[in-house]
Design a protein around this motif. Structure first.
Motif, PDB file in Angstrom:
ATOM      1  N   ALA A 129       0.827  -1.219   0.000  1.00  0.00           N
ATOM      2  CA  ALA A 129       0.000   0.000   0.000  1.00  0.00           C
ATOM      3  C   ALA A 129       0.858   1.264   0.000  1.00  0.00           C
ATOM      4  O   ALA A 129       0.529   2.252  -0.670  1.00  0.00           O
ATOM      5  CB  ALA A 129      -0.923  -0.025   1.208  1.00  0.00           C
ATOM      6  N   LYS A 130       1.983   1.224   0.736  1.00  0.00           N
ATOM      7  CA  LYS A 130       2.841   2.411   0.813  1.00  0.00           C
ATOM      8  C   LYS A 130       3.421   2.743  -0.571  1.00  0.00           C
ATOM      9  O   LYS A 130       3.448   3.904  -0.989  1.00  0.00           O
ATOM     10  CB  LYS A 130       3.982   2.137   1.819  1.00  0.00           C
TER      11      LYS A 130
ATOM     12  N   GLN B 116       2.128   1.821  -3.441  1.00  0.00           N
ATOM     13  CA  GLN B 116       1.003   2.260  -4.294  1.00  0.00           C
ATOM     14  C   GLN B 116       0.823   3.769  -4.174  1.00  0.00           C
ATOM     15  O   GLN B 116       0.705   4.474  -5.176  1.00  0.00           O
ATOM     16  CB  GLN B 116      -0.300   1.569  -3.866  1.00  0.00           C
ATOM     17  N   LYS B 117       0.826   4.249  -2.920  1.00  0.00           N
ATOM     18  CA  LYS B 117       0.614   5.690  -2.674  1.00  0.00           C
ATOM     19  C   LYS B 117       1.740   6.513  -3.287  1.00  0.00           C
ATOM     20  O   LYS B 117       1.504   7.566  -3.878  1.00  0.00           O
ATOM     21  CB  LYS B 117       0.531   5.962  -1.165  1.00  0.00           C
ATOM     22  N   GLN B 118       2.977   6.014  -3.120  1.00  0.00           N
ATOM     23  CA  GLN B 118       4.131   6.759  -3.661  1.00  0.00           C
ATOM     24  C   GLN B 118       4.050   6.840  -5.187  1.00  0.00           C
ATOM     25  O   GLN B 118       4.322   7.883  -5.783  1.00  0.00           O
ATOM     26  CB  GLN B 118       5.438   6.066  -3.256  1.00  0.00           C
TER      27      GLN B 118
ATOM     28  N   ILE C 151       1.359   6.645  -7.098  1.00  0.00           N
ATOM     29  CA  ILE C 151       0.238   7.499  -7.506  1.00  0.00           C
ATOM     30  C   ILE C 151       0.608   8.984  -7.389  1.00  0.00           C
ATOM     31  O   ILE C 151       0.294   9.800  -8.255  1.00  0.00           O
ATOM     32  CB  ILE C 151      -1.005   7.184  -6.618  1.00  0.00           C
ATOM     33  N   LYS C 152       1.311   9.311  -6.296  1.00  0.00           N
ATOM     34  CA  LYS C 152       1.715  10.704  -6.070  1.00  0.00           C
ATOM     35  C   LYS C 152       2.696  11.133  -7.169  1.00  0.00           C
ATOM     36  O   LYS C 152       2.544  12.192  -7.781  1.00  0.00           O
ATOM     37  CB  LYS C 152       2.353  10.819  -4.676  1.00  0.00           C
ATOM     38  N   TRP C 153       3.690  10.292  -7.422  1.00  0.00           N
ATOM     39  CA  TRP C 153       4.704  10.589  -8.444  1.00  0.00           C
ATOM     40  C   TRP C 153       4.032  10.708  -9.827  1.00  0.00           C
ATOM     41  O   TRP C 153       4.353  11.599 -10.614  1.00  0.00           O
ATOM     42  CB  TRP C 153       5.759   9.484  -8.418  1.00  0.00           C
TER      43      TRP C 153
ATOM     44  N   ALA D 293      -5.023   3.158  -7.538  1.00  0.00           N
ATOM     45  CA  ALA D 293      -3.913   2.746  -6.660  1.00  0.00           C
ATOM     46  C   ALA D 293      -4.028   1.264  -6.272  1.00  0.00           C
ATOM     47  O   ALA D 293      -3.051   0.512  -6.361  1.00  0.00           O
ATOM     48  CB  ALA D 293      -3.895   3.622  -5.411  1.00  0.00           C
ATOM     49  N   ALA D 294      -5.218   0.857  -5.866  1.00  0.00           N
ATOM     50  CA  ALA D 294      -5.399  -0.518  -5.394  1.00  0.00           C
ATOM     51  C   ALA D 294      -5.231  -1.543  -6.516  1.00  0.00           C
ATOM     52  O   ALA D 294      -5.087  -2.739  -6.255  1.00  0.00           O
ATOM     53  CB  ALA D 294      -6.776  -0.667  -4.764  1.00  0.00           C
TER      54      ALA D 294
ATOM     55  N   TRP E  67      12.172   2.944  -7.036  1.00  0.00           N
ATOM     56  CA  TRP E  67      11.568   2.185  -5.940  1.00  0.00           C
ATOM     57  C   TRP E  67      12.081   0.756  -5.914  1.00  0.00           C
ATOM     58  O   TRP E  67      12.393   0.183  -6.974  1.00  0.00           O
ATOM     59  CB  TRP E  67      10.046   2.149  -6.115  1.00  0.00           C
TER      60      TRP E  67
END
Ligand code: 3AM
Length: 176
Positions: A15-16, A18-20, A22-24, A39-40, A145
């Motif tokens: 999940a972490k 995924q968030k990174q 999406i933000k990027w 994201a999911a 990543w």
């Protein structure tokens, strides 16, 4: 007779991460790049099975449970755009052997169970956008990543009320 389901084997993203991602993505790509993957739903497909019967799914669940594969980590350090399929993706410049072997075993089992496998070489990737058919300005680099893969899963893909959802049906651990 039970209904067929659209299934695939994949690696999930924590999940972490995924968030990174999406933000990027929001920072690096224009809004009209294509249809952003939720994201999911971010994942690395290992083997696509198509619409298959419960019987076939059960057979593949049995063989997946017998696979002995190792944990691995991979750098997500590559970005690309396939205009033909309209996919913008991130992936690995050097895919780890353990990943290639796991995908190869799953794809062989899928083929043996009558699931048509693409003749295109396996190119592990996380799809970021779909329907991106126009030229896309690719950012110079990802934040590099690291994905630590310690399990693989079987997913069901459904399309409801205009949204694609992936439901995790089973997960198998990878060995140390
Ligand atoms: O997100 P990616 O691209 O890794 O592209 C579809 C998605 O993977 C792929 O299966 C994943 C879950 O839907 N897919 C869909 N149809 C396919 C097909 N006919 C396919 N892969 C190969 N052959």
């Amino acid at each position: 007779m039970s209904a067929e389901r659209r299934l695939f084997f994949a690696l999930s993203l924590p999940a972490k991460l995924q968030k990174q991602v999406i933000k990027w993505r929001a920072e690096c790509f224009p809004q009209d790049t294509g249809r952003p993957v939720a994201a999911a739903n971010l994942h690395i497909t290992l083997a696509f099975l198509g619409e298959i019967s419960e019987l076939k799914a059960e057979a593949l669940i049995r063989v997946a449970g017998r696979i002995q594969a190792q944990k691995f980590s991979m750098h997500l350090d590559d970005i690309g755009h396939w205009p033909g399929s309209g996919v913008v993706w991130i992936g690995a410049k050097r895919a780890p052997n353990a990943l290639l072997q796991l995908a190869s075993v799953l794809r062989s089992h899928a083929a043996r169970n009558g699931c048509h496998q693409s003749a295109l070489p396996f190119h592990p990737h996380v799809s970021l956008y779909r329907s991106a058919t126009r030229p896309v300005a690719i950012p110079p680099a990802t934040p590099q990543w690291l994905l630590e893969a310690d399990a693989f899963s079987l997913y069901e893909s459904t399309y409801e009320r205009g949204r694609t959802r992936y439901r995790c049906l089973r997960t198998w651990p990878l060995a140390d």
